[in-house]
Design a protein around this motif. Structure first.
Motif, PDB file in Angstrom:
ATOM      1  N   ALA A  39      36.335  50.670  42.051  1.00 44.18           N
ATOM      2  CA  ALA A  39      35.400  49.611  42.426  1.00 44.18           C
ATOM      3  C   ALA A  39      34.970  49.823  43.866  1.00 44.18           C
ATOM      4  O   ALA A  39      35.807  49.948  44.763  1.00 44.18           O
ATOM      5  CB  ALA A  39      36.043  48.242  42.257  1.00 44.18           C
ATOM      6  N   GLY A  40      33.670  49.904  44.073  1.00 53.54           N
ATOM      7  CA  GLY A  40      33.148  50.096  45.413  1.00 53.54           C
ATOM      8  C   GLY A  40      33.176  48.812  46.226  1.00 53.54           C
ATOM      9  O   GLY A  40      33.566  47.749  45.723  1.00 53.54           O
ATOM     10  N   PRO A  41      32.760  48.872  47.453  1.00 53.32           N
ATOM     11  CA  PRO A  41      32.716  47.678  48.303  1.00 53.32           C
ATOM     12  C   PRO A  41      31.861  46.590  47.662  1.00 53.32           C
ATOM     13  O   PRO A  41      30.744  46.846  47.202  1.00 53.32           O
ATOM     14  CB  PRO A  41      32.082  48.192  49.602  1.00 53.32           C
ATOM     15  CG  PRO A  41      32.363  49.661  49.602  1.00 53.32           C
ATOM     16  CD  PRO A  41      32.318  50.093  48.173  1.00 53.32           C
ATOM     17  N   GLY A  42      32.405  45.392  47.585  1.00 52.41           N
ATOM     18  CA  GLY A  42      31.674  44.269  47.019  1.00 52.41           C
ATOM     19  C   GLY A  42      31.627  44.241  45.504  1.00 52.41           C
ATOM     20  O   GLY A  42      30.986  43.361  44.922  1.00 52.41           O
ATOM     21  N   GLN A  43      32.307  45.182  44.848  1.00 51.03           N
ATOM     22  CA  GLN A  43      32.309  45.206  43.386  1.00 51.03           C
ATOM     23  C   GLN A  43      33.580  44.579  42.813  1.00 51.03           C
ATOM     24  O   GLN A  43      34.636  44.610  43.452  1.00 51.03           O
ATOM     25  CB  GLN A  43      32.198  46.643  42.876  1.00 51.03           C
ATOM     26  CG  GLN A  43      30.821  47.267  42.990  1.00 51.03           C
ATOM     27  CD  GLN A  43      30.769  48.587  42.257  1.00 51.03           C
ATOM     28  OE1 GLN A  43      31.626  49.453  42.420  1.00 51.03           O
ATOM     29  NE2 GLN A  43      29.748  48.752  41.419  1.00 51.03           N
ATOM     30  N   THR A  44      33.445  44.042  41.600  1.00 57.29           N
ATOM     31  CA  THR A  44      34.576  43.487  40.864  1.00 57.29           C
ATOM     32  C   THR A  44      34.923  44.410  39.706  1.00 57.29           C
ATOM     33  O   THR A  44      34.045  44.774  38.927  1.00 57.29           O
ATOM     34  CB  THR A  44      34.233  42.091  40.315  1.00 57.29           C
ATOM     35  OG1 THR A  44      33.958  41.212  41.403  1.00 57.29           O
ATOM     36  CG2 THR A  44      35.385  41.541  39.485  1.00 57.29           C
ATOM     37  N   HIS A  71      23.953  44.847  36.674  1.00 60.74           N
ATOM     38  CA  HIS A  71      25.047  44.124  37.345  1.00 60.74           C
ATOM     39  C   HIS A  71      25.800  45.106  38.239  1.00 60.74           C
ATOM     40  O   HIS A  71      26.938  45.488  37.954  1.00 60.74           O
ATOM     41  CB  HIS A  71      25.982  43.488  36.310  1.00 60.74           C
ATOM     42  CG  HIS A  71      25.329  42.480  35.424  1.00 60.74           C
ATOM     43  ND1 HIS A  71      24.585  42.841  34.319  1.00 60.74           N
ATOM     44  CD2 HIS A  71      25.285  41.114  35.485  1.00 60.74           C
ATOM     45  CE1 HIS A  71      24.125  41.741  33.735  1.00 60.74           C
ATOM     46  NE2 HIS A  71      24.537  40.686  34.416  1.00 60.74           N
ATOM     47  N   THR A  72      25.159  45.493  39.287  1.00 62.51           N
ATOM     48  CA  THR A  72      25.737  46.509  40.168  1.00 62.51           C
ATOM     49  C   THR A  72      26.941  45.989  40.949  1.00 62.51           C
ATOM     50  O   THR A  72      27.651  46.786  41.570  1.00 62.51           O
ATOM     51  CB  THR A  72      24.675  47.019  41.137  1.00 62.51           C
ATOM     52  OG1 THR A  72      24.113  45.909  41.864  1.00 62.51           O
ATOM     53  CG2 THR A  72      23.551  47.735  40.382  1.00 62.51           C
ATOM     54  N   ASP A  73      27.176  44.687  40.893  1.00 62.57           N
ATOM     55  CA  ASP A  73      28.340  44.118  41.574  1.00 62.57           C
ATOM     56  C   ASP A  73      29.603  44.211  40.710  1.00 62.57           C
ATOM     57  O   ASP A  73      30.683  43.801  41.147  1.00 62.57           O
ATOM     58  CB  ASP A  73      28.084  42.661  41.954  1.00 62.57           C
ATOM     59  CG  ASP A  73      27.739  41.786  40.760  1.00 62.57           C
ATOM     60  OD1 ASP A  73      27.211  42.320  39.755  1.00 62.57           O
ATOM     61  OD2 ASP A  73      27.985  40.561  40.829  1.00 62.57           O
ATOM     62  N   GLY A 331      47.775  36.108  35.715  1.00 66.32           N
ATOM     63  CA  GLY A 331      46.990  35.555  36.816  1.00 66.32           C
ATOM     64  C   GLY A 331      45.508  35.502  36.530  1.00 66.32           C
ATOM     65  O   GLY A 331      44.687  35.668  37.453  1.00 66.32           O
ATOM     66  N   ARG A 332      45.133  35.266  35.256  1.00 63.86           N
ATOM     67  CA  ARG A 332      43.709  35.297  34.914  1.00 63.86           C
ATOM     68  C   ARG A 332      42.919  34.274  35.725  1.00 63.86           C
ATOM     69  O   ARG A 332      43.344  33.129  35.892  1.00 63.86           O
ATOM     70  CB  ARG A 332      43.507  35.029  33.419  1.00 63.86           C
ATOM     71  CG  ARG A 332      42.033  34.991  33.005  1.00 63.86           C
ATOM     72  CD  ARG A 332      41.856  34.931  31.517  1.00 63.86           C
ATOM     73  NE  ARG A 332      42.233  36.182  30.858  1.00 63.86           N
ATOM     74  CZ  ARG A 332      41.468  37.268  30.819  1.00 63.86           C
ATOM     75  NH1 ARG A 332      40.282  37.276  31.427  1.00 63.86           N
ATOM     76  NH2 ARG A 332      41.878  38.351  30.181  1.00 63.86           N
ATOM     77  N   GLY A 333      41.761  34.698  36.178  1.00 64.87           N
ATOM     78  CA  GLY A 333      40.888  33.823  36.948  1.00 64.87           C
ATOM     79  C   GLY A 333      40.107  34.621  37.979  1.00 64.87           C
ATOM     80  O   GLY A 333      40.167  35.858  38.021  1.00 64.87           O
ATOM     81  N   GLY A 334      39.362  33.924  38.799  1.00 59.16           N
ATOM     82  CA  GLY A 334      38.650  34.570  39.895  1.00 59.16           C
ATOM     83  C   GLY A 334      37.470  35.414  39.448  1.00 59.16           C
ATOM     84  O   GLY A 334      36.910  35.247  38.361  1.00 59.16           O
ATOM     85  N   ALA A 335      37.116  36.373  40.288  1.00 55.58           N
ATOM     86  CA  ALA A 335      35.915  37.175  40.066  1.00 55.58           C
ATOM     87  C   ALA A 335      35.995  38.015  38.801  1.00 55.58           C
ATOM     88  O   ALA A 335      34.993  38.193  38.101  1.00 55.58           O
ATOM     89  CB  ALA A 335      35.673  38.075  41.280  1.00 55.58           C
ATOM     90  N   ALA A 336      37.181  38.549  38.477  1.00 58.06           N
ATOM     91  CA  ALA A 336      37.311  39.388  37.285  1.00 58.06           C
ATOM     92  C   ALA A 336      37.086  38.569  36.013  1.00 58.06           C
ATOM     93  O   ALA A 336      36.462  39.044  35.057  1.00 58.06           O
ATOM     94  CB  ALA A 336      38.684  40.047  37.254  1.00 58.06           C
ATOM     95  N   ASN A 337      37.588  37.351  35.988  1.00 61.10           N
ATOM     96  CA  ASN A 337      37.377  36.489  34.833  1.00 61.10           C
ATOM     97  C   ASN A 337      35.910  36.094  34.705  1.00 61.10           C
ATOM     98  O   ASN A 337      35.355  36.045  33.601  1.00 61.10           O
ATOM     99  CB  ASN A 337      38.255  35.245  34.951  1.00 61.10           C
ATOM    100  CG  ASN A 337      38.316  34.448  33.658  1.00 61.10           C
ATOM    101  OD1 ASN A 337      38.572  35.003  32.597  1.00 61.10           O
ATOM    102  ND2 ASN A 337      38.067  33.154  33.754  1.00 61.10           N
ATOM    103  N   ALA A 339      33.442  37.963  35.689  1.00 56.32           N
ATOM    104  CA  ALA A 339      32.764  39.165  35.213  1.00 56.32           C
ATOM    105  C   ALA A 339      32.931  39.320  33.709  1.00 56.32           C
ATOM    106  O   ALA A 339      31.988  39.718  33.005  1.00 56.32           O
ATOM    107  CB  ALA A 339      33.303  40.391  35.944  1.00 56.32           C
ATOM    108  N   ALA A 340      34.132  39.012  33.180  1.00 62.74           N
ATOM    109  CA  ALA A 340      34.365  39.108  31.740  1.00 62.74           C
ATOM    110  C   ALA A 340      33.463  38.151  30.971  1.00 62.74           C
ATOM    111  O   ALA A 340      32.841  38.518  29.962  1.00 62.74           O
ATOM    112  CB  ALA A 340      35.830  38.831  31.423  1.00 62.74           C
ATOM    113  N   HIS A 341      33.372  36.917  31.424  1.00 63.40           N
ATOM    114  CA  HIS A 341      32.501  35.943  30.774  1.00 63.40           C
ATOM    115  C   HIS A 341      31.033  36.353  30.892  1.00 63.40           C
ATOM    116  O   HIS A 341      30.246  36.147  29.961  1.00 63.40           O
ATOM    117  CB  HIS A 341      32.713  34.555  31.393  1.00 63.40           C
ATOM    118  CG  HIS A 341      33.970  33.861  30.945  1.00 63.40           C
ATOM    119  ND1 HIS A 341      35.226  34.287  31.308  1.00 63.40           N
ATOM    120  CD2 HIS A 341      34.161  32.765  30.154  1.00 63.40           C
ATOM    121  CE1 HIS A 341      36.143  33.484  30.778  1.00 63.40           C
ATOM    122  NE2 HIS A 341      35.517  32.550  30.075  1.00 63.40           N
ATOM    123  N   THR A 342      30.673  36.935  32.017  1.00 60.81           N
ATOM    124  CA  THR A 342      29.290  37.380  32.227  1.00 60.81           C
ATOM    125  C   THR A 342      28.921  38.485  31.243  1.00 60.81           C
ATOM    126  O   THR A 342      27.825  38.490  30.669  1.00 60.81           O
ATOM    127  CB  THR A 342      29.105  37.874  33.672  1.00 60.81           C
ATOM    128  OG1 THR A 342      29.393  36.793  34.575  1.00 60.81           O
ATOM    129  CG2 THR A 342      27.681  38.370  33.915  1.00 60.81           C
TER     130      THR A 342
END
Length: 447
Positions: A39-44, A71-73, A331-337, A339-342
């Motif tokens: 994952a690059g800078p700013g990526q999830t 979705h480059t992030d 620990g599900r949650g946050g940006a990765a979760n 991204a999954a929903h997205t």
């Protein structure tokens, strides 16, 4: 989901040698953790496990590439695992061992065996709604099958039902066409008459479908389709008790035996050969899942597809659904979760591309999309979405399940002539009772 013909049969049985396709590949028996994504800078980082090979794998890869471009992030790592039992064992171990990806694919009828709340996490419905996906966007029965233990543990992508393929030239010669389409067939006798007309026109049996072979499942899918049309249930609604109706089951099994005995269908043919026979262009009908559309298009034969006729009163067709699930993470949650929903929401909204492989999108707005309606013959059988017959919820049911394999073997004998309908029913009930008395072997699942 569907590799080349010889390997597909092994995959449906959960065999080790199934072909792999799509994005990156993991060995079926290697560790449960997906390889590291960069994952690059700013990526999830978003890890996604699926089981799509063959034409499905190509379509899935194209959709995931489009998602990445938009979705480059998100650093999306898509991993294709071996179809069948190895995939489900690995997915269960990942959820139990805390090494799960953020998102995965599961057949909806297998949800009951995955201990929602232990091996899977529920979706955040408010988050999905913010992304434009709501309960009312799905057929009610299919959406409800994803709801267990007070949470929504599966979001359906499609349904893949049993359908009837037909050779347009052969059916025209047999007088079975009108206006470029197959004439309506209603009732078991009319279907048998259509097969007789096709046989008279060609000198060959009018129908071909898989009847034998190692881990043969199509005889089960035929029975499940016709039996569902009678209104019968194999198991109770909660999947805990045997509910087979002997009278209805014998009616269906006797009809299946009759078609074979009269020479109206090819009696002894394995999966690959059944597809090959239809691909020869001289056999009127083929009963199978809709996923072989790419095979027949590649061959260039003049064919089309329609729903399985209502032979026994109802309009049901045996089916399962590909669905998205969230493997358990402590620990599900946050940006990765997020991204999954997205990704789930994006895949649903863009599932016209997925429908090119024959699957019927579960996201209802797509069924009204002009781009989907322009897909022929895929959109011709879209109304089956309201009549799909999924297995009742049990750990041993659903795609690549023990029930499919064991009952497929039993009902194979009805078609080949080695079992009587009554003997097959007795054996099927004995095997179902044994499965009901057997504990779920997945880790972390109570009996």
């Amino acid at each position: 989901m569907h590799p080349s013909l010889p390997t597909r049969r092994r995959a449906l049985a959960g065999g080790i040698g199934a072909a792999l396709g799509g994005a990156a590949t993991l060995g079926a028996l290697s560790g449960c953790a997906a390889p590291s994504a960069t994952a690059g800078p700013g990526q999830t980082r978003l890890r996604f496990w699926h089981l799509f090979g063959g034409g499905d794998g190509v379509n899935m890869q194209g959709m995931l590439d489009d998602f990445r471009a938009r979705h480059t992030d998100v650093a999306l790592e898509a991993v294709t695992l071996q179809w069948g039992a190895p995939y489900y064992t690995k997915l269960g171990m990942a959820g139990a061992g805390g090494r799960a990806p953020e998102l995965a694919v599961l057949h909806l009828a297998r949800l009951a065996g995955f201990a929602p709340g232990r091996l899977l996490d529920p979706f955040d419905l408010d988050l999905l709604a913010d992304l434009g996906v709501r309960e009312q966007d799905f057929p009610p029965d299919i959406w409800r099958r994803g709801r267990m233990a007070g949470g929504q543990y599966a979001v359906p992508l499609d349904t893949h039902p049993m359908v009837l393929y037909y050779q347009t030239d052969v059916c025209e010669k047999a007088g079975l066409m009108a206006g470029g389409r197959l004439k309506p067939i209603v009732g078991a006798d009319q279907f048998a008459d259509a097969l007789r007309a096709a046989k008279k026109a060609t000198g060959l049996p009018g129908l071909v479908t898989e009847t034998l072979g190692p881990d043969c499942i199509t005889p089960w899918r035929l029975f499940a389709t016709f039996y569902a049309q009678t209104g019968g249930k194999v198991l109770s609604d909660d999947g805990r008790r045997l509910a087979l109706d002997d009278t209805k089951a014998l009616r269906v099994l006797t009809y299946m035996a009759r078609l074979a005995e009269e020479g109206l269908m090819v009696r002894r043919v394995d999966y690959g050969a059944s597809v090959g026979v239809f691909n020869g262009g001289k056999t009127a009908f083929h009963l199978n899942g809709e996923w072989e559309i790419s095979t027949f298009r590649t061959a260039g034969i003049p064919f089309s597809m329609t729903r399985v006729p209502a032979l026994f009163g109802g309009a049901g067709a045996q089916a399962d659904c590909h669905a998205f699930v969230l493997p358990h993470q402590a620990g599900r949650g946050g940006a990765a979760n997020l991204a999954a929903h997205t990704l789930v929401a994006w895949m649903l909204r863009n599932s016209v591309a997925w429908a090119e492989g024959g699957h019927v999108p579960a996201y209802l707005p797509v069924l009204r999309d002009p781009a989907y309606l322009a897909l022929k013959p895929q959109s011709e059988y879209r109304d089956v979405i309201d009549d799909v017959a999924l297995d009742e919820p049990a750990w041993f049911a659903g795609s690549a399940s023990r029930m499919w394999i064991e009952l497929g073997a039993v009902f194979s004998g009805v078609l080949t002539g080695s079992r009587s309908p009554r003997g097959a029913l007795t054996e099927a009930k004995a095997r179902l009772r044994n499965l009901l008395d057997t504990r779920n072997p997945l880790p972390g699942v109570a009996s």
